[in-house]
Design an enzyme around this catalytic site. Structure first.
Site, mmCIF file in Angstrom:
data_model
loop_
_atom_site.group_PDB
_atom_site.id
_atom_site.type_symbol
_atom_site.label_atom_id
_atom_site.label_comp_id
_atom_site.label_asym_id
_atom_site.label_seq_id
_atom_site.Cartn_x
_atom_site.Cartn_y
_atom_site.Cartn_z
ATOM 1 N N HIS A 16 46.597 -10.431 8.038
ATOM 2 C CA HIS A 16 47.225 -9.349 8.796
ATOM 3 C C HIS A 16 47.565 -8.194 7.851
ATOM 4 O O HIS A 16 48.072 -8.449 6.769
ATOM 5 C CB HIS A 16 48.508 -9.855 9.445
ATOM 6 C CG HIS A 16 49.252 -8.783 10.173
ATOM 7 N ND1 HIS A 16 48.836 -8.304 11.398
ATOM 8 C CD2 HIS A 16 50.366 -8.081 9.835
ATOM 9 C CE1 HIS A 16 49.679 -7.352 11.790
ATOM 10 N NE2 HIS A 16 50.605 -7.197 10.859
ATOM 11 N N GLY A 18 13.662 6.610 25.100
ATOM 12 C CA GLY A 18 14.013 5.227 24.758
ATOM 13 C C GLY A 18 15.445 5.137 24.263
ATOM 14 O O GLY A 18 15.776 5.682 23.214
ATOM 15 N N GLY A 19 16.282 4.447 25.037
ATOM 16 C CA GLY A 19 17.694 4.287 24.659
ATOM 17 C C GLY A 19 17.946 2.945 24.007
ATOM 18 O O GLY A 19 18.944 2.285 24.264
ATOM 19 N N MET A 25 12.577 -7.877 15.799
ATOM 20 C CA MET A 25 12.108 -7.097 14.645
ATOM 21 C C MET A 25 13.317 -6.636 13.850
ATOM 22 O O MET A 25 13.795 -5.510 13.996
ATOM 23 C CB MET A 25 11.264 -5.925 15.115
ATOM 24 C CG MET A 25 9.923 -6.375 15.668
ATOM 25 S SD MET A 25 8.895 -4.976 16.071
ATOM 26 C CE MET A 25 7.327 -5.761 16.405
ATOM 27 N N LYS A 57 0.795 -1.232 0.000
ATOM 28 C CA LYS A 57 0.000 0.000 0.000
ATOM 29 C C LYS A 57 0.824 1.277 0.000
ATOM 30 O O LYS A 57 0.306 2.369 -0.196
ATOM 31 C CB LYS A 57 -0.917 0.011 1.223
ATOM 32 C CG LYS A 57 -0.180 0.104 2.541
ATOM 33 C CD LYS A 57 -1.197 0.250 3.669
ATOM 34 C CE LYS A 57 -0.507 0.461 4.985
ATOM 35 N NZ LYS A 57 -1.396 0.840 6.056
ATOM 36 N N ASP A 63 8.004 -8.860 11.065
ATOM 37 C CA ASP A 63 7.719 -8.087 12.283
ATOM 38 C C ASP A 63 6.313 -8.318 12.839
ATOM 39 O O ASP A 63 6.068 -8.064 14.016
ATOM 40 C CB ASP A 63 7.831 -6.571 11.988
ATOM 41 C CG ASP A 63 9.273 -6.080 11.995
ATOM 42 O OD1 ASP A 63 10.193 -6.909 12.025
ATOM 43 O OD2 ASP A 63 9.457 -4.838 11.961
#
Ligand code: FAD
Ligand code: NAD
Length: 471
Positions: free
Chosen positions: A450, A184-185, A324, A37, A318
């Site tokens: 290396h 929110g962290g 998620m 959509k 999700d």
């Protein structure tokens, strides 16, 4: 409405879960249609998630590095400025290139792309409200629900995507805010907080828990990451909850107090980013028309083969259980098609990496120390700092560590936790190790080129059962 047409498979949602399943279905020779959509394929990830955020993270890091980290390298730069409009244009170019690419892959694999909003009419029919006007319907022997997720709103603050934003507004700001408060962290808060902090905003992250990065991030890694981000100028208020917000004035006011209760403080910001998690999205899908219900968190309930209680209807990504993440959604897209076309499929949920694309990056796979302790598993720790890695030293980019957790008895690798340059690329080796059941000695005895950052991985593995060489 036109006459309903029957497909082998109809997929509702053209995000990572849906588009990958559609391509795989086409490759398996199934007659498949995918309904989206948004007007563009790729879902949250390509349009407003993974891709645009990584464009901004990359370019804001470059800017920040040019401002603060050139002189000691012998590079003299003049007048450095940020052009937010061009920054956004560069982001849009990456997004458009990739979403158009999915359209091309649909054509290549005979996937019918239906642009519109789909809703269950009955167990085999999806009615579609077309973006260009009009309606149609499509019938499927099988139907996949892949409608994804949306930002969880914060009660009391109205999202206008300008002053009070979710990640969608935070990737599209027109100017650098003076002050930004992030509620929110978790991963979104730290990634988007980093972007605007690097560009000059004063960023304060308010987190309910006692650590940043969410509970999956190993506590030691989280602490180190917080120290590094603090050094870059971000401010953190942990164990703190937002109790109220007021967005009626020119700036936004956010009331915070200690999570356990305490003195209240009012933070003032030009922009507030709400990043307290995402929730499954099934709004308008007509689940009630077929008697399907979501659980208390809005997730569509499925069995091991992604089947809902109506077996020809499956759910992936999700919208259902699990982390998620785009690559988790992709694995489920593939596995669900394999179940459908061959009868068997597989996703190893114990080997799904997580990456936070700050600088330095943070990446992990498998279990962290707290999880192993809770499960009463005896483990050994091997860690190696990038400050002792030759490539990190030549790059003057030495912050961070590799930490490997292995079973005390069998030496099998149980978890890999990295904060450091290119951690997001390096974690692939840890994921492969866990997928193949490698021991830390298997890794330590494998030659690593290396000088590379990956040598830190090898040495951390060595340190779990023996001593590292360079530290
Ligand atoms: P979505 O991508 O949400 O797709 C679902 C699609 O379905 C949407 O396009 C929607 O328009 C469509 N749809 C919904 N209902 C209907 C309907 N009724 N009819 C038709 N179409 C419908 N994950 C990572 O792994 N790495 C990252 O770096 C990363 N960064 C992120 C950054 C941000 C800011 C955000 C918000 C998320 C990020 N994620 C990242 C998470 C990732 O975007 C999601 O896990 C992933 O997009 C899930 O895919 P999905 O297909 O399940 O859902
Ligand atoms: P999250 O779950 O990662 O973090 C949310 C954080 O907010 C948690 O730490 C939580 O304790 C905190 N919180 C919740 N309510 C609060 C409150 N009232 N006050 C203060 N803190 C509070 O969610 P997110 O960061 O919003 O991300 C959503 C999803 O998107 C996640 O599943 C994430 O994996 C995904 N994502 C992934 C990436 C990536 O892979 N690089 C990037 C962005 C988003």
């Amino acid at each position: 409405a036109t006459e309903a047409e029957e497909k082998d498979l109809v997929i509702v949602g053209g995000g990572v879960a849906g588009y990958v399943a559609a391509i795989k279905a086409g490759q398996a020779g199934l007659k498949v249609a995918c309904i989206e959509k948004r007007g563009s394929l790729g879902g949250t990830c390509l349009n407003v998630g993974c891709i645009p955020s990584k464009s901004l993270l990359n370019n804001s890091h470059l800017y920040h590095q040019i401002l603060h980290d050139t002189k000691n390298r012998g590079i003299i730069v003049g007048d450095v400025k940020i052009d937010v409009a061009q920054l956004m244009k560069a982001k849009d170019t990456s997004v458009t290139g990739l979403t158009k690419g999915i359209e091309f892959l649909f054509k290549k694999n005979n996937v019918e792309y239906i642009k519109g909003t789909g809703a269950f009419q009955d167990e085999h029919t999806i009615a579609v409200n077309l973006i260009d006007g009009g309606e149609t319907s499509v019938r499927g022997k099988n139907i996949f629900i892949a409608t994804g997720s949306e930002a969880t709103p914060f009660p009391g603050l109205t999202i206008d995507e300008k002053k009070v934003v979710t990640s969608t507004g935070a990737i599209a700001l027109q100017e650098v805010p003076k002050k930004m408060v992030v509620i929110g962290g978790g991963i979104i808060g730290l990634e988007m907080g980093s972007v605007w902090s690097r560009l000059g905003a004063e960023v304060t992250v308010v987190e309910f828990l006692g650590q940043i990065g969410g509970p999956g991030m190993d506590a030691e890694i989280s602490k180190l990451t917080q120290k590094l981000l603090t050094k870059q100028g971000m401010k953190f208020k942990l164990n703190t909850k937002v109790t109220a917000g007021d967005d009626s004035g020119a700036s936004v006011k956010v009331n915070v107090e200690a999570a356990k209760g305490g003195k209240e403080e009012v933070l003032d910001a030009d922009v507030v980013l709400v990043a307290i998690g995402r929730r499954p999205y099934t709004s308008g899908l007509g689940l009630e028309n077929i008697g399907l219900e979501a659980d208390e968190k809005g997730r569509i309930v499925i069995d091991q083969e992604y089947r809902t209680k109506i077996p020809h209807i499956r759910a992936i990504g999700d919208v259902t259980f699990g982390p998620m993440l785009a690559h988790k959604a992709e694995e489920e897209g593939v596995a669900a098609i394999e179940y459908l076309s061959k009868g068997f499929g597989h996703v190893n949920y114990g080997a799904i990496p997580s990456v936070m694309y700050t600088h330095p990056e943070v990446a992990w796979v498998g279990q962290n120390e707290a999880e192993l302790k809770a499960a009463d598993v005896k483990y050994k720790i091997g860690s190696f700092p990038f400050s002792a890695n030759s490539r990190a030293k030549t790059n003057l980019d030495t912050e961070g560590i590799v930490k490997i957790l292995s079973d005390a008895e069998t030496d099998r690798i149980l978890g890999v936790h990295i904060v450091g340059p290119n951690a997001g690329e390096m974690i692939a080796e840890g994921t492969l190790a866990i997928e193949y059941g490698a021991s830390s000695e298997d890794i330590a005895r494998t030659s690593h080129a290396h000088p590379t950052l990956s040598e830190a991985f090898k040495e951390a593995a060595m340190a779990t059962y023996d001593k590292a060489i360079h530290y």
